[in-house]
Write a protein that holds these residues in place. Sequence first.
Motif, PDB file in Angstrom:
ATOM      1  N   ASP A   1       4.636  -4.610   3.536  1.00  0.00           N
ATOM      2  CA  ASP A   1       4.568  -3.713   4.640  1.00  0.00           C
ATOM      3  C   ASP A   1       5.665  -3.754   5.000  1.00  0.00           C
ATOM      4  O   ASP A   1       5.934  -4.198   5.689  1.00  0.00           O
ATOM      5  CB  ASP A   1       2.899  -3.844   5.245  1.00  0.00           C
ATOM      6  CG  ASP A   1       2.472  -2.484   5.691  1.00  0.00           C
ATOM      7  OD1 ASP A   1       2.790  -1.674   5.600  1.00  0.00           O
ATOM      8  OD2 ASP A   1       1.279  -2.907   5.696  1.00  0.00           O
TER       9      ASP A   1
ATOM     10  N   ASP B   1       6.208   2.375   7.167  1.00  0.00           N
ATOM     11  CA  ASP B   1       4.512   2.670   7.035  1.00  0.00           C
ATOM     12  C   ASP B   1       3.972   3.950   6.277  1.00  0.00           C
ATOM     13  O   ASP B   1       3.354   4.290   6.312  1.00  0.00           O
ATOM     14  CB  ASP B   1       4.124   2.343   7.675  1.00  0.00           C
ATOM     15  CG  ASP B   1       2.410   2.089   7.650  1.00  0.00           C
ATOM     16  OD1 ASP B   1       2.063   1.216   6.598  1.00  0.00           O
ATOM     17  OD2 ASP B   1       1.818   2.048   9.064  1.00  0.00           O
ATOM     18  N   ASN B   2       3.924   2.696   4.370  1.00  0.00           N
ATOM     19  CA  ASN B   2       4.549   1.720   3.858  1.00  0.00           C
ATOM     20  C   ASN B   2       5.680   2.640   2.310  1.00  0.00           C
ATOM     21  O   ASN B   2       5.206   1.579   1.087  1.00  0.00           O
ATOM     22  CB  ASN B   2       3.820   0.837   3.520  1.00  0.00           C
ATOM     23  CG  ASN B   2       4.237  -0.487   3.126  1.00  0.00           C
ATOM     24  OD1 ASN B   2       5.183  -1.000   3.211  1.00  0.00           O
ATOM     25  ND2 ASN B   2       3.179  -1.348   2.108  1.00  0.00           N
TER      26      ASN B   2
ATOM     27  N   HIS C   1       0.800  -1.025   0.138  1.00  0.00           N
ATOM     28  CA  HIS C   1       0.162   0.480  -0.002  1.00  0.00           C
ATOM     29  C   HIS C   1       0.813   0.780  -0.209  1.00  0.00           C
ATOM     30  O   HIS C   1       1.746   1.064   0.338  1.00  0.00           O
ATOM     31  CB  HIS C   1      -0.735   0.038   0.478  1.00  0.00           C
ATOM     32  CG  HIS C   1      -0.531   0.429   3.142  1.00  0.00           C
ATOM     33  ND1 HIS C   1      -0.166   1.860   2.996  1.00  0.00           N
ATOM     34  CD2 HIS C   1       0.189  -0.343   3.651  1.00  0.00           C
ATOM     35  CE1 HIS C   1       0.083   1.790   4.119  1.00  0.00           C
ATOM     36  NE2 HIS C   1       0.346   0.448   4.694  1.00  0.00           N
TER      37      HIS C   1
ATOM     38  N   GLU D   1      -5.618   1.741   2.374  1.00  0.00           N
ATOM     39  CA  GLU D   1      -4.861   0.455   3.058  1.00  0.00           C
ATOM     40  C   GLU D   1      -5.202   0.935   4.712  1.00  0.00           C
ATOM     41  O   GLU D   1      -6.727   0.429   5.250  1.00  0.00           O
ATOM     42  CB  GLU D   1      -3.740   0.282   2.675  1.00  0.00           C
ATOM     43  CG  GLU D   1      -2.939  -0.989   3.800  1.00  0.00           C
ATOM     44  CD  GLU D   1      -2.858  -1.042   5.290  1.00  0.00           C
ATOM     45  OE1 GLU D   1      -2.538  -2.222   5.607  1.00  0.00           O
ATOM     46  OE2 GLU D   1      -2.766  -0.355   6.038  1.00  0.00           O
ATOM     47  N   GLU D   2      -4.658   2.255   5.277  1.00  0.00           N
ATOM     48  CA  GLU D   2      -4.661   2.812   6.403  1.00  0.00           C
ATOM     49  C   GLU D   2      -6.501   2.836   6.563  1.00  0.00           C
ATOM     50  O   GLU D   2      -6.864   3.252   8.082  1.00  0.00           O
ATOM     51  CB  GLU D   2      -4.284   4.287   5.846  1.00  0.00           C
ATOM     52  CG  GLU D   2      -3.042   3.567   6.039  1.00  0.00           C
ATOM     53  CD  GLU D   2      -1.554   3.381   7.109  1.00  0.00           C
ATOM     54  OE1 GLU D   2      -2.525   2.454   7.690  1.00  0.00           O
ATOM     55  OE2 GLU D   2      -0.688   3.019   7.249  1.00  0.00           O
TER      56      GLU D   2
END
Length: 432
Positions: free
Chosen positions: A329, A267-268, A249, A301-302
């Motif tokens: 990740d 991240d990331n 991501h 994604e988050e």
Amino acid sequence: MKAFQCLLFFFLSCLQVSAQDMTYTRQVIDTLCSDFMGGRGYSFKGDKKAADYLKNEFKKHGLKPFSNGYEQSFLLSANTFPGSMELEVNGIKLAAGKDFIVRPFSGGQKGVYRAIKFKKKHFLKRSRFFKQISKSQCKNKVLVIDLDDFESKEEKEKYEHCLALIKQFDGFELAGLIEVSSSKLTWGVSTNYTGLCVLTVQKSSWPSNASEIYFNIEQKFEEIYTSQNVLGYVEGSHFPDSFILFSAHYDHLGHMGKNIFIAGANDNASGTSMLLNLAAHYAKPENKPKYSVMFIAFGAEEAGLIGSKFYVQHPLFPLNRIRFMLNMDLMGTGEDGMTAVNGRVFKKEFELLEQLNLKGNYLSKIKKRGKAANSDHYYFSESGVPAFFIYTLGGIQAYHDIYDISETLPLTKYREVYQLILDFVNALETPQ
Ligand SMILES: [Zn+2]
């Protein structure tokens, strides 16, 4: 002598390629963590800027687009903080990110208010909580809560229930809520919001005699926001209809106020750079893979695995043609090895990964886990796609905070993980 020279040349050229890759890696991570990309969130179109950059890199390396191009768009809602982010207690200014964070689901607020403290007992019973918070003395005050008081899991849950009530009723008539905590401040993204401003303050920065509180927190809820996955592929020489899927991501948490953003180096940006390095590798004619290899940089994604879930619901070819998926990740450390989520599910592949790691002497250990909904592999493996989610372990502890920056990202075992991934794909392609 000649053989020795050849060997020396070979050795040097290996090192050179490796050094070049690391220069590229640093360049990618610096770019993704730059002010311009603003933490790759939903203020100032940070996600879009990152996706445009990745699309260009995919193109540059020679990945093929699918019929609709390199992008797959989807919609989400996102709560954002693009403007002021100020908090003063008894006239003392606190620093966003360092002394306090705004809760991702928070509303905005501006003005000077008095603090009112609740005790732990007020949260342990719903009826008591309702009675207490409905009192006129709470109106237009800032409720201050010491999170350290809630010790057991049960107590913490009871507090969260009360917080859910506060959210549900848009904060009753409170002016704000401040949680004081000695735990590390960890931020996130929310796809919803409440009418109340909720902040978490580090206990060491909080005066015990806090009485007057000034807020200036600007919040903007993006109800219908278009974000995107970025994808491309290399066609396989022997089995073009079977795919190895690499994913990472690229989104992160974006801005916490106009002046601060959460860069998300480990991240990331780290995993995204790994994805680009692998794309560059497989797109070279001399490295043409037997299976087709697909690369997806997932968005959102988050915000709750939104981009990868969307892809699984709208795949570009049947999901059962994916031979294996490797989701990457947190690729920036590795001094304590790495973890493979789903290692307990896909035992044969995990054994292979472990063997190759031992043979190449890459990482001190590879831990295995069962299934977990903690990154973009999840909806794939739930749909029957064999998948690992790998993340490196040890080193820096920065995570979802202002300290996860490019400058301090060690990339301790980056080359080793990269080599291990190449070995793993190579072995998957070789019939056992
Ligand atoms: Zn992540």
